[in-house]
Scaffold this motif. Structure first.
Motif, mmCIF file in Angstrom:
data_model
loop_
_atom_site.group_PDB
_atom_site.id
_atom_site.type_symbol
_atom_site.label_atom_id
_atom_site.label_comp_id
_atom_site.label_asym_id
_atom_site.label_seq_id
_atom_site.Cartn_x
_atom_site.Cartn_y
_atom_site.Cartn_z
ATOM 1 N N PRO A 1 0.922 -1.136 -0.284
ATOM 2 C CA PRO A 1 -0.055 -0.134 -0.033
ATOM 3 C C PRO A 1 0.867 1.178 0.040
ATOM 4 N N LYS A 2 0.366 2.188 -0.587
ATOM 5 C CA LYS A 2 1.282 3.643 -1.063
ATOM 6 C C LYS A 2 1.718 4.068 0.410
ATOM 7 N N VAL A 3 0.616 4.193 1.341
ATOM 8 C CA VAL A 3 1.083 5.075 2.710
ATOM 9 C C VAL A 3 2.103 4.175 3.454
ATOM 10 N N GLY B 1 -2.154 11.517 3.206
ATOM 11 C CA GLY B 1 -1.205 10.470 3.693
ATOM 12 C C GLY B 1 0.089 10.289 3.037
ATOM 13 N N ASP B 2 -0.003 10.762 1.895
ATOM 14 C CA ASP B 2 1.332 10.678 0.880
ATOM 15 C C ASP B 2 1.886 11.668 0.817
ATOM 16 N N ALA B 3 1.952 12.893 1.703
ATOM 17 C CA ALA B 3 2.729 14.143 1.791
ATOM 18 C C ALA B 3 3.594 14.187 3.007
ATOM 19 N N SER C 1 3.827 11.956 -3.200
ATOM 20 C CA SER C 1 4.421 10.898 -3.605
ATOM 21 C C SER C 1 3.732 10.094 -4.487
ATOM 22 N N ASN C 2 3.151 10.505 -5.576
ATOM 23 C CA ASN C 2 2.528 9.428 -6.581
ATOM 24 C C ASN C 2 3.363 8.452 -7.171
ATOM 25 N N THR C 3 4.376 8.831 -7.234
ATOM 26 C CA THR C 3 5.414 8.090 -8.258
ATOM 27 C C THR C 3 6.606 7.646 -7.499
HETATM 28 MG MG MG Z 1 -1.097 11.930 -4.101
#
Ligand code: MG
Ligand code: UD1
Length: 482
Positions: free
Chosen positions: A36-38, A117-119, A244-246
């Motif tokens: 999972p991304k986070v 949650g991704d910053a 952080s999408n990539t």
């Molecule tokens: Mg994002």
């Protein structure tokens, strides 16, 4: 109460009940990952852990809600120790939908601050500023924006007029016109909402967009059309909002966090040569006048004392290092302790539970595990010490091996103070070598050795004089006959 928690009523007059909701349910498709991304890590910690840490400086933990969905159990487990609440978004139908599922949890609050949650670079001061600006403007929705040099990938903020606080809409990059794409003011993904107003209008969100999702960003135009006030405040440090999408963005964020940590240590009196090659986790402490050479990793809860030198290519995790210690190149240490003035390496491996005493030496290709090496003792070459207690002033010769494992259980070796262990000794545990003893080189020690004695445990040498010469001559004779 911390500073940023105190001021939440100042601007708005009355005490506002403030919650923080952290969007953490998404899959992170663009990372092309099974995780999972986070939970992807930057600066040695999952993305979500950074955001939670900033949030807990602004509101009490019981007022923080992490919205989880994709691999929810894994995410929950990874951050459960922080004590935040969780809201489950079973189906991930967009950032707007993530808040729809929080209706009940957020009902007791006046304001919700929404964090992405991704910053992970967001700072508590900025979240508090967003909260106070929102209260001061008596807005229905306040978004944190930023001026980015390269705005690609982010939603663009469309203000009512260039100088106005008020926002007309947020346009996602995929829907933006060429002119809108050129606009440098982007939506950070951090918002403040009046809770009653958010839930009065949230059902007006539609899914007629590129992804067929409920976009939280569309609340700007929904509320604006409903004559509610939507305002934006520009982040003073645009980098704080980076997402952080990539994978490339993850690498960039990690680099920023690591460099910031190195620069903070440098500021405190540590010399770090080529800091951009070192990987130092945020929880690491290093004393003044310690020198860290290129390509060193200091991880987890590692603490390094003053006046040490950590030479290149050492990877040190959860280890406490005293003052004036030399770590020579290429050492690997985990969950261990190295006391003052010890010299370790090159190429020593300290596995968990190793304790290297004051002024002790551990040399090349020496491995220790659950082993205590007393003050001033030395094991300088090609040795394995496992489950071993070594006293003070002991010399462990090259190639010494403790046989601590019989295939079923582990057993202990004790080498008391002042013992001299000759090279290539094998110690078959459980075994104890008494104080001041000598062990002859190449011995295989199976029984305890009393103090002050000499143990020789190898076969007697036999010499057959002239044997080699006779052999050579016989061979030469055979060859001639053929
Ligand atoms: Mg994002
Ligand atoms: C979002 C914003 C964009 C902004 C950018 C800033 C939208 C539609 N767009 O885009 O304007 O510039 O953030 O970084 O909101 N999430 C959920 N549930 C879902 C979907 C997502 O919890 O159903 C979470 C994700 O885990 C993530 C956060 O919401 O932590 C943002 O989602 P993401 O897909 O990264 O949005 P962006 O495309 O970055």
């Amino acid at each position: 109460m911390r500073k940023s928690q105190k001021s939440h009523s100042a601007a708005g007059g009355s005490i506002l009940r403030v919650a923080i909701a952290i969007l953490a349910a998404g899959k992170g498709t663009r990372l092309k990952s099974k995780h999972p991304k986070v939970l992807h890590e930057v600066g040695g910690k999952p993305l979500l852990a950074h955001v939670i840490a900033a949030a807990t400086e602004v509101v009490p933990t019981q007022d923080i809600y992490a919205i989880i969905g994709h691999e929810a159990e894994r995410v929950r487990k990874a951050v459960a120790h922080t004590g935040v609440n969780f809201v489950l978004q079973t189906e991930q139908r967009g950032t707007g939908h993530a808040l729809m599922v929080c209706r009940e949890a957020l009902a007791p609050y006046d304001v919700v601050l929404v964090l992405s949650g991704d910053a992970p670079l967001i700072k508590a001061e900025t979240i508090a500023r967003l909260r106070d600006f929102h209260a001061a403007k008596k807005a229905a929705m306040t978004l944190l924006s930023a001026q980015l040099h390269d705005p690609s990938g982010y939603g663009r903020v469309i203000r009512k007029s260039p100088k106005s606080d008020e926002v007309k809409a947020i346009v996602e990059e995929k829907a933006a016109t060429a002119t809108q794409k050129k606009m440098g003011e982007i939506n950070s993904g951090f918002y403040a909402f009046s809770v009653p107003i958010l839930f009065r209008y949230i059902d007006r969100l539609r899914t007629d967009n590129h992804h067929g999702e409920f976009y939280l960003t569309d609340m700007a135009s929904v509320l604006q059309k409903a004559k509610q006030r939507v305002v934006a405040i520009v982040a003073s440090d645009p980098h704080e909002i980076l997402g952080s999408n990539t994978r490339a963005e993850l690498v960039d964020l990690d680099h920023r966090l690591r460099l910031a940590k190195s620069l903070q240590l440098i500021d405190n009196g540590v010399t770090i040569f080529y800091p951009h090659t070192c990987v130092i986790d945020s929880g690491v402490e290093v004393g003044a006048d310690t020198v860290i050479e290129p390509f060193v990793q200091l991880l987890g809860n590692t603490r390094v004392g003053s006046d040490c030198r950590i030479r290149s290519y050492s990877v040190i995790r959860n280890t406490v290092i005293g003052d004036r210690v030399s770590v020579l190149p290429g050492c690997v240490m985990d969950d261990s302790e190295v006391k003052a003035e010890a010299i370790v390496g090159p190429y020593s491996r300290l596995r968990p539970g190793s304790e290297i005493g004051e002024g002790a030496h551990l040399g090349n290709f020496v491995e220790t595990k659950k082993t205590r090496l007393g003050k001033g003792s030395k094991a300088n070459h090609l040795t394995y010490l496992g489950d071993t207690e070594v006293g003070e002033g002991v010399n462990v010769g090259a190639g010494t091996i403790t046989c601590n494992y019989d295939g079923v259980s582990k057993h202990k070796t004790v080498i008391e103070d002042g013992v001299f262990v000759g090279s290539d000794t094998i110690l078959i545990a459980p075994v104890r070598v008494g104080k001041g003893s000598y062990i002859a080189a190449a011995s295989c020690i199976t029984d305890d050795v009393p103090a002050d004695s000499l143990a020789i445990a190898r076969t007697q040498q036999t010499v057959k004089e002239g044997w080699a010469k006779e052999k050579r001559e016989a061979r030469a004779k055979d060859a001639k006959a053929k």
